[in-house]
Scaffold this motif. Structure first.
Motif, PDB file in Angstrom:
ATOM      1  N   PRO A   6     117.467  16.620 -44.303  1.00  0.00           N
ATOM      2  CA  PRO A   6     117.618  15.251 -44.863  1.00  0.00           C
ATOM      3  C   PRO A   6     118.341  15.377 -46.077  1.00  0.00           C
ATOM      4  O   PRO A   6     117.879  16.211 -47.054  1.00  0.00           O
ATOM      5  N   LEU A   7     119.255  14.396 -46.161  1.00  0.00           N
ATOM      6  CA  LEU A   7     120.035  14.208 -47.645  1.00  0.00           C
ATOM      7  C   LEU A   7     119.589  12.849 -47.920  1.00  0.00           C
ATOM      8  O   LEU A   7     120.429  11.875 -47.394  1.00  0.00           O
ATOM      9  N   TYR A   8     118.745  12.370 -48.922  1.00  0.00           N
ATOM     10  CA  TYR A   8     118.588  11.363 -49.300  1.00  0.00           C
ATOM     11  C   TYR A   8     119.784  10.679 -50.197  1.00  0.00           C
ATOM     12  O   TYR A   8     119.850  11.376 -51.282  1.00  0.00           O
ATOM     13  N   LEU A   9     120.451   9.706 -49.845  1.00  0.00           N
ATOM     14  CA  LEU A   9     121.560   9.218 -50.658  1.00  0.00           C
ATOM     15  C   LEU A   9     121.033   8.176 -51.643  1.00  0.00           C
ATOM     16  O   LEU A   9     121.927   8.094 -52.773  1.00  0.00           O
ATOM     17  N   VAL A  58     123.023  17.834 -40.896  1.00  0.00           N
ATOM     18  CA  VAL A  58     122.479  17.104 -42.056  1.00  0.00           C
ATOM     19  C   VAL A  58     121.841  15.650 -41.484  1.00  0.00           C
ATOM     20  O   VAL A  58     123.022  14.900 -40.936  1.00  0.00           O
ATOM     21  N   LEU A  59     120.959  15.182 -41.989  1.00  0.00           N
ATOM     22  CA  LEU A  59     120.478  13.695 -41.899  1.00  0.00           C
ATOM     23  C   LEU A  59     120.731  12.748 -43.052  1.00  0.00           C
ATOM     24  O   LEU A  59     119.982  13.183 -44.054  1.00  0.00           O
ATOM     25  N   LEU A  60     121.443  11.794 -43.131  1.00  0.00           N
ATOM     26  CA  LEU A  60     121.536  10.850 -43.959  1.00  0.00           C
ATOM     27  C   LEU A  60     120.535   9.900 -44.143  1.00  0.00           C
ATOM     28  O   LEU A  60     120.291   9.223 -43.111  1.00  0.00           O
ATOM     29  N   VAL A  61     119.834   9.711 -45.341  1.00  0.00           N
ATOM     30  CA  VAL A  61     118.862   8.807 -45.363  1.00  0.00           C
ATOM     31  C   VAL A  61     119.149   7.939 -46.532  1.00  0.00           C
ATOM     32  O   VAL A  61     119.166   8.140 -47.802  1.00  0.00           O
ATOM     33  N   THR A  62     118.673   6.436 -46.409  1.00  0.00           N
ATOM     34  CA  THR A  62     118.772   5.658 -47.543  1.00  0.00           C
ATOM     35  C   THR A  62     117.611   4.653 -47.309  1.00  0.00           C
ATOM     36  O   THR A  62     116.908   4.448 -46.333  1.00  0.00           O
ATOM     37  N   GLY A  63     117.560   3.796 -48.448  1.00  0.00           N
ATOM     38  CA  GLY A  63     116.729   2.812 -48.431  1.00  0.00           C
ATOM     39  C   GLY A  63     117.407   1.574 -47.627  1.00  0.00           C
ATOM     40  O   GLY A  63     118.520   1.730 -47.373  1.00  0.00           O
TER      41      GLY A  63
END
Length: 369
Positions: free
Chosen positions: A77-80, A124-129
Motif C-alpha cells: 500500500p502507498l498512503y497518499l 501498488v495500492l493507493l490509499v487516502t482518507g
C-alpha cells in the motif's frame, strides 16, 4: 437495478438465526458436495463447522493450488493522504482525531515510488482518507499518471466515486478498486459513520455496481470484522460477490479480511473474531468460489500469516506503512492503524519459498533476490 434490490430481500436477524441453528449433520452434508452454493456457505461459516476446520483447510488448499498454482502475489500500500472529512469511530484518520494531516506532493509521491520500487514491488495500492476537496479525482488521477512509469499494476482504496469518475481513472491507468462496506448491518453502519459522505450507507453499497458499469478490471470487497457479527457480514459479502459476478461477468474479484486493529480513537470489537474463526472464513470462501482472489494484509500477526499461506490466500502485503510518506518521506507521521507483521519484504518472500510457494511481484515474473 443494483445490489440494493438483492440486499433488501434478506433480513439480518433471520440470517443470523439460520446460521447459528445449523447442525453438524448439515455441515457434513455440505462437505460431501463437489459444488458449494450460498446456502451451503452458511453452513461453512456456522459455529457447527468449527469441528470440520481441518477438512475445510485441506480442501481449500487443494482448490487454491489447482486454480492459482504455487504462487503468492505480493503488493504494497502507498498512503497518499490522511486528510478525511468523515467521522469513523474505528479509524485513526477520522476527522475528530486531532492529528497532523499530510497529503503527499508530486515530488513526495515519486520519492515513495522509488523506495517501493527498490523493494521489488510492481503492484501498488493507493490509499487516502476520504476528503474529496483535498484528495479528489484530479489529485488521484495525477498520482496514477505519476506512478505509471514505476508500476504495471495500480489499484486504489479511496472514497467511493461516481461511475464517470471511475471511467476517467481507468483511462488514466487504474486497474483495480477496493471498497469495503465495513458492515452490512445498516443500523450499526450508521452508528460508526455518524458524519460525512461515508455516512450514506446506500451510496457505499452501490459503489461496486458503479465500478462494474465503469469497466474496472478488478473489484475488491469485504467487511471490517469486529463491527458486527462476522458470520452474517461474511454471508452478505458472499451474496454481494455472487451478484457482482453474475452482473459484471467480465470483471475479476477479490476479498480481503481486515480485523479491527489498535488506532487513534479506540473502538472495541462488538464480537471477537478469533484466529480459528478467520481460518474458517478463508476456507469457506475458497470452497464457495475457486476463482476469487483472497488477500491478507499486515494487520495480522507473523505466526498467523505464516500459517495461512497454504490455506487459500492468493495475495499478501509485506513491510506496509499505513501513514502518508511512511516509507521515506515522513516515517513518523500518524498511522491509520497499527500493523502487526513488520518483517521486511525479503523475509516474507523467504517464508513463502520455504513453504514451497513462489512470491510473485509481477503477474508474469518471479521475484529476484
Amino acid at each position: 437495478m443494483s445490489f440494493r434490490n438483492t440486499f433488501d430481500t434478506y433480513s439480518w436477524d433471520s440470517l443470523q438465526k439460520s446460521i447459528y441453528e445449523i447442525t453438524e449433520q448439515e455441515v457434513t452434508a455440505v462437505l460431501r458436495k463437489e459444488k458449494i452454493d450460498l446456502q451451503d456457505f452458511k453452513a461453512l461459516i456456522s459455529p457447527a463447522a468449527a469441528l470440520f476446520l481441518e477438512e475445510m483447510a485441506q480442501r481449500s488448499h487443494e482448490l487454491t493450488k489447482k486454480r492459482f498454482g504455487n504462487t503468492i502475489q505480493m503488493y504494497l500500500p502507498l498512503y497518499l493522504s490522511n486528510e478525511c472529512q468523515n467521522i469513523c469511530t474505528y479509524c485513526g484518520f477520522s476527522m475528530t482525531n486531532k492529528i497532523p494531516r499530510k497529503t503527499l506532493t508530486d515530488q513526495e509521491i515519486i520519492q515513495e515510488a522509488e523506495h517501493i520500487k527498490k523493494l521489488g514491488y510492481d503492484h501498488v495500492l493507493l490509499v487516502t482518507g476520504e476528503a474529496s476537496k483535498k484528495v479528489g479525482v484530479s489529485y488521484i488521477k495525477n498520482a496514477i499518471e505519476l506512478l505509471k512509469p514505476y508500476f504495471s499494476n495500480i489499484s486504489m482504496e479511496v472514497q467511493p466515486l461516481d461511475q464517470e469518475e471511475y471511467e476517467l481513472l481507468a483511462n488514466a491507468g487504474l486497474y483495480a478498486v477496493l471498497v469495503y462496506q465495513e458492515t452490512y448491518h445498516e443500523a450499526t453502519y450508521k452508528m460508526h459513520h455518524p458524519k460525512g459522505k461515508k455516512s450514506n450507507f446506500n451510496y457505499r453499497l452501490d459503489t461496486p455496481d458503479r465500478l462494474g458499469k465503469a469497466g474496472i478490471h478488478k473489484i475488491g470487497i469485504g467487511a471490517l470484522y469486529g463491527l458486527e457479527d462476522w458470520r452474517v457480514d461474511s454471508f452478505y459479502t458472499a451474496l454481494h460477490l455472487k451478484y457482482l459476478q453474475k452482473t459484471y461477468w467480465k470483471t475479476k474479484y477479490s476479498i480481503s479480511f481486515p480485523r479491527l486493529r489498535p488506532h487513534q480513537g479506540e473502538v472495541q470489537p462488538k464480537l471477537e473474531m478469533t484466529d480459528a474463526d478467520l481460518v474458517q472464513l478463508i476456507c469457506a470462501y475458497r470452497l464457495l468460489d475457486e476463482d476469487v482472489e483472497l488477500s491478507m494484509s499486515t494487520r495480522e500477526s507473523e505466526n498467523f500469516r505464516n500459517n495461512i499461506i497454504k490455506l487459500g490466500i492468493t495475495s499478501i502485503s509485506a513491510e506496509s506503512k499505513t501513514n502518508p510518506g511512511g516509507y521515506s518521506v515522513a516515517p513518523q507521521s500518524l498511522e491509520q492503524f497499527e500493523i502487526s507483521d513488520e518483517r521486511p519484504t525479503q523475509t516474507i518472500a523467504d517464508v513463502i519459498r520455504k513453504q514451497g510457494y513462489e512470491p510473485v511481484f509481477k503477474d508474469w515474473e518471479a521475484f529476484q533476490k
